[in-house]
Scaffold this active site. Structure first.
Site, mmCIF file in Angstrom:
data_model
loop_
_atom_site.group_PDB
_atom_site.id
_atom_site.type_symbol
_atom_site.label_atom_id
_atom_site.label_comp_id
_atom_site.label_asym_id
_atom_site.label_seq_id
_atom_site.Cartn_x
_atom_site.Cartn_y
_atom_site.Cartn_z
ATOM 1 N N ARG A 37 -29.045 36.029 23.063
ATOM 2 C CA ARG A 37 -29.355 34.729 22.347
ATOM 3 C C ARG A 37 -31.195 34.408 22.206
ATOM 4 N NH1 ARG A 37 -25.145 35.791 22.788
ATOM 5 N NH2 ARG A 37 -24.090 34.418 23.852
ATOM 6 N N SER B 127 -23.488 25.466 24.060
ATOM 7 C CA SER B 127 -23.328 26.010 26.216
ATOM 8 C C SER B 127 -25.418 25.423 25.315
ATOM 9 C CB SER B 127 -24.032 26.880 25.995
ATOM 10 O OG SER B 127 -22.369 27.886 26.440
ATOM 11 N N GLU C 219 -30.031 26.806 25.965
ATOM 12 C CA GLU C 219 -29.839 27.744 24.525
ATOM 13 C C GLU C 219 -30.427 26.422 23.359
ATOM 14 O OE1 GLU C 219 -26.236 29.735 25.403
ATOM 15 O OE2 GLU C 219 -26.271 29.414 23.221
HETATM 16 C C1 FAD Z 1 -18.615 24.673 19.666
HETATM 17 C C2 FAD Z 1 -19.651 25.031 20.207
HETATM 18 C C3 FAD Z 1 -19.689 26.611 20.169
HETATM 19 C C4 FAD Z 1 -20.461 27.398 20.572
HETATM 20 N N1 FAD Z 1 -20.303 28.415 20.784
HETATM 21 C C5 FAD Z 1 -21.184 29.928 20.678
HETATM 22 C C6 FAD Z 1 -21.099 30.726 21.258
HETATM 23 O O1 FAD Z 1 -20.345 31.188 21.929
HETATM 24 N N2 FAD Z 1 -21.892 31.835 21.311
HETATM 25 C C7 FAD Z 1 -23.012 31.164 20.600
HETATM 26 O O2 FAD Z 1 -24.053 32.070 20.543
HETATM 27 N N3 FAD Z 1 -23.264 29.790 20.286
HETATM 28 C C8 FAD Z 1 -22.468 29.664 20.325
HETATM 29 N N4 FAD Z 1 -22.487 27.753 19.413
HETATM 30 C C9 FAD Z 1 -23.839 28.035 18.476
HETATM 31 C C10 FAD Z 1 -24.443 27.915 17.357
HETATM 32 O O3 FAD Z 1 -23.150 27.551 16.998
HETATM 33 C C11 FAD Z 1 -24.840 29.400 17.682
HETATM 34 O O4 FAD Z 1 -26.483 29.455 17.823
HETATM 35 C C12 FAD Z 1 -25.076 29.210 15.806
HETATM 36 O O5 FAD Z 1 -25.575 31.044 16.161
HETATM 37 C C13 FAD Z 1 -25.964 28.901 15.332
HETATM 38 O O6 FAD Z 1 -26.391 28.485 14.530
HETATM 39 P P1 FAD Z 1 -26.567 27.135 12.600
HETATM 40 O O7 FAD Z 1 -26.032 27.575 11.434
HETATM 41 O O8 FAD Z 1 -25.646 26.115 12.951
HETATM 42 O O9 FAD Z 1 -27.949 27.532 13.384
HETATM 43 P P2 FAD Z 1 -28.691 26.031 13.410
HETATM 44 O O10 FAD Z 1 -28.112 24.932 14.209
HETATM 45 O O11 FAD Z 1 -29.134 25.096 12.712
HETATM 46 O O12 FAD Z 1 -30.118 26.145 13.789
HETATM 47 C C14 FAD Z 1 -30.132 26.886 15.023
HETATM 48 C C15 FAD Z 1 -31.583 27.360 14.810
HETATM 49 O O13 FAD Z 1 -31.944 28.654 13.937
HETATM 50 C C16 FAD Z 1 -32.660 28.822 12.894
HETATM 51 N N5 FAD Z 1 -32.474 29.387 12.290
HETATM 52 C C17 FAD Z 1 -30.921 28.443 11.159
HETATM 53 N N6 FAD Z 1 -30.904 29.543 9.858
HETATM 54 C C18 FAD Z 1 -31.894 29.700 9.564
HETATM 55 C C19 FAD Z 1 -32.529 31.437 9.064
HETATM 56 N N7 FAD Z 1 -32.258 31.084 7.122
HETATM 57 N N8 FAD Z 1 -33.454 31.836 8.747
HETATM 58 C C20 FAD Z 1 -34.334 31.917 10.476
HETATM 59 N N9 FAD Z 1 -34.193 30.988 11.687
HETATM 60 C C21 FAD Z 1 -32.781 30.277 11.118
HETATM 61 C C22 FAD Z 1 -33.542 27.095 13.440
HETATM 62 O O14 FAD Z 1 -34.176 26.532 12.627
HETATM 63 C C23 FAD Z 1 -32.944 27.144 14.235
HETATM 64 O O15 FAD Z 1 -34.100 27.058 15.256
HETATM 65 C C24 FAD Z 1 -21.835 26.652 19.961
HETATM 66 C C25 FAD Z 1 -21.959 25.932 19.893
HETATM 67 C C26 FAD Z 1 -20.784 24.625 19.268
HETATM 68 C C27 FAD Z 1 -21.161 23.464 18.935
#
Ligand code: FAD
Length: 296
Positions: A169, A218, A288
């Protein structure tokens, strides 16, 4: 021309935009400005207009964020329209705004394995790379070949996985750079098997996670050799409520929004879980979830 007029030419620019609805937790104030570039080229050009001193925050699906109640006093960049997706032989190239579920679907269509977990993670590719997302023993860094990055001067460079120090992560993206797209090298597998694996992963998720309520996945990383959920449960905090947020009674590493939770409610619960686990179990849980404009 003003920044507003410059950016309007390259996509859409709105001011004073509520962000809670752009996160899966449903918490957070407003963004001073929200820019949604129409495509990759528009974002590259936009960099030439955005002053270096402007705080810039890239947002994906907002599924790993806890945004402060006061919001973000800067320019939030929504990369949803950078959503190209191509597969050729064993290579998949996806734009930063591609939904991970769509990427997973594309791998089924092409009979490719390695990204099945993306069917269960509710984010976009950019956020997935930034977080080195993963589940069920797979993670982005296992199959990532390279990432195309954009810096604040509008320069684009392709960086290989080896140069990103990717860990559990965590991805060491160069400071202030945005992910434009990523290239994955995948192995072949029977499409039916790939599809079945995704189905199994999805049903395991809905059995164990509180997917019916807003949450941010998480809250803490799992410490080496243990599970954050087990530790939080063992100190009796499962179900604990503060304000309109509570530690899920289905999965103790999830905080759910019962409706109208504030960032402060969620922060107080995170502090309580962290401090209690430290005091009673001697384990230092590392968040996380990404704090935006707030901290513990
Ligand atoms: C129900 C649920 C289940 C989940 N299960 C998992 C799991 O099993 N495994 C897991 O790893 N995560 C999980 N997550 C967390 C999340 O989905 C992941 O971390 C996902 O990768 C975040 O993507 P996002 O587009 O929503 O990013 P955001 O939440 O919008 O951003 C996360 C970070 O990434 C940065 N970011 C976003 N886009 C860019 C870009 N283009 N360039 C540079 N930085 C950027 C943002 O600035 C921020 O710092 C879960 C979340 C939920 C709600």
């Amino acid at each position: 021309m003003s920044l507003y007029a410059d950016l309007q030419q390259l996509g859409s620019l709105n001011v004073d935009v509520p962000l809670a609805g752009r996160t899966t937790l449903g918490v957070g104030g407003h963004a001073a400005m929200l820019f949604r570039p129409s495509d990759e080229e528009a974002l590259i050009q936009a960099m030439l207009f955005i002053p270096q001193e402007t705080y810039l925050f890239p947002i994906g699906r907002g599924s790993n964020l806890l945004i402060a109640d006061k919001g973000i006093d800067g320019l939030v960049v929504d990369l949803s329209d950078l959503n190209t997706l191509e597969t050729k032989d064993h290579t998949l190239v996806a734009g930063a705004g591609s939904r991970m579920s769509k990427i997973a679907q594309a791998t089924v269509g092409s009979g490719l394995t390695g990204l099945e977990f993306m069917a269960t993670v509710p984010g976009d590719l950019g956020g997935g790379v930034a977080m080195n997302a993963g589940a069920f023993g797979q993670q982005v860094s296992d199959v990532l070949q390279s990432v195309k990055l954009l810096n604040r001067n509008g320069q684009v460079q392709t960086v290989s996985r080896e140069d990103l120090d990717m860990r559990y992560r965590y991805t060491a993206l160069p400071q202030g750079e945005l992910v434009l797209s990523a290239t994955f090298e995948l192995a072949e597998k029977d499409a039916k098997e790939v599809k079945q694996t995704m189905r199994d992963m999805r049903s395991k998720r809905s059995e164990t996670q509180p997917l019916n309520l807003p949450n941010c996945g998480s809250v803490f990383k799992n410490p080496e050799g243990d599970f954050a959920a087990r530790l939080i449960e063992s100190v009796g905090l499962k179900g604990k409520q503060i304000g309109k947020a509570n530690i899920s009674d289905k999965h103790a590493n999830f905080i759910v929004n019962q409706g109208g939770a504030s960032c402060l409610d969620v922060l107080d619960l995170i502090r309580l879980a962290k401090d209690t686990v430290k005091a009673e179990k001697g384990v230092d849980l590392e968040p996380e979830v990404k704090f935006v404009g707030c901290s513990l």
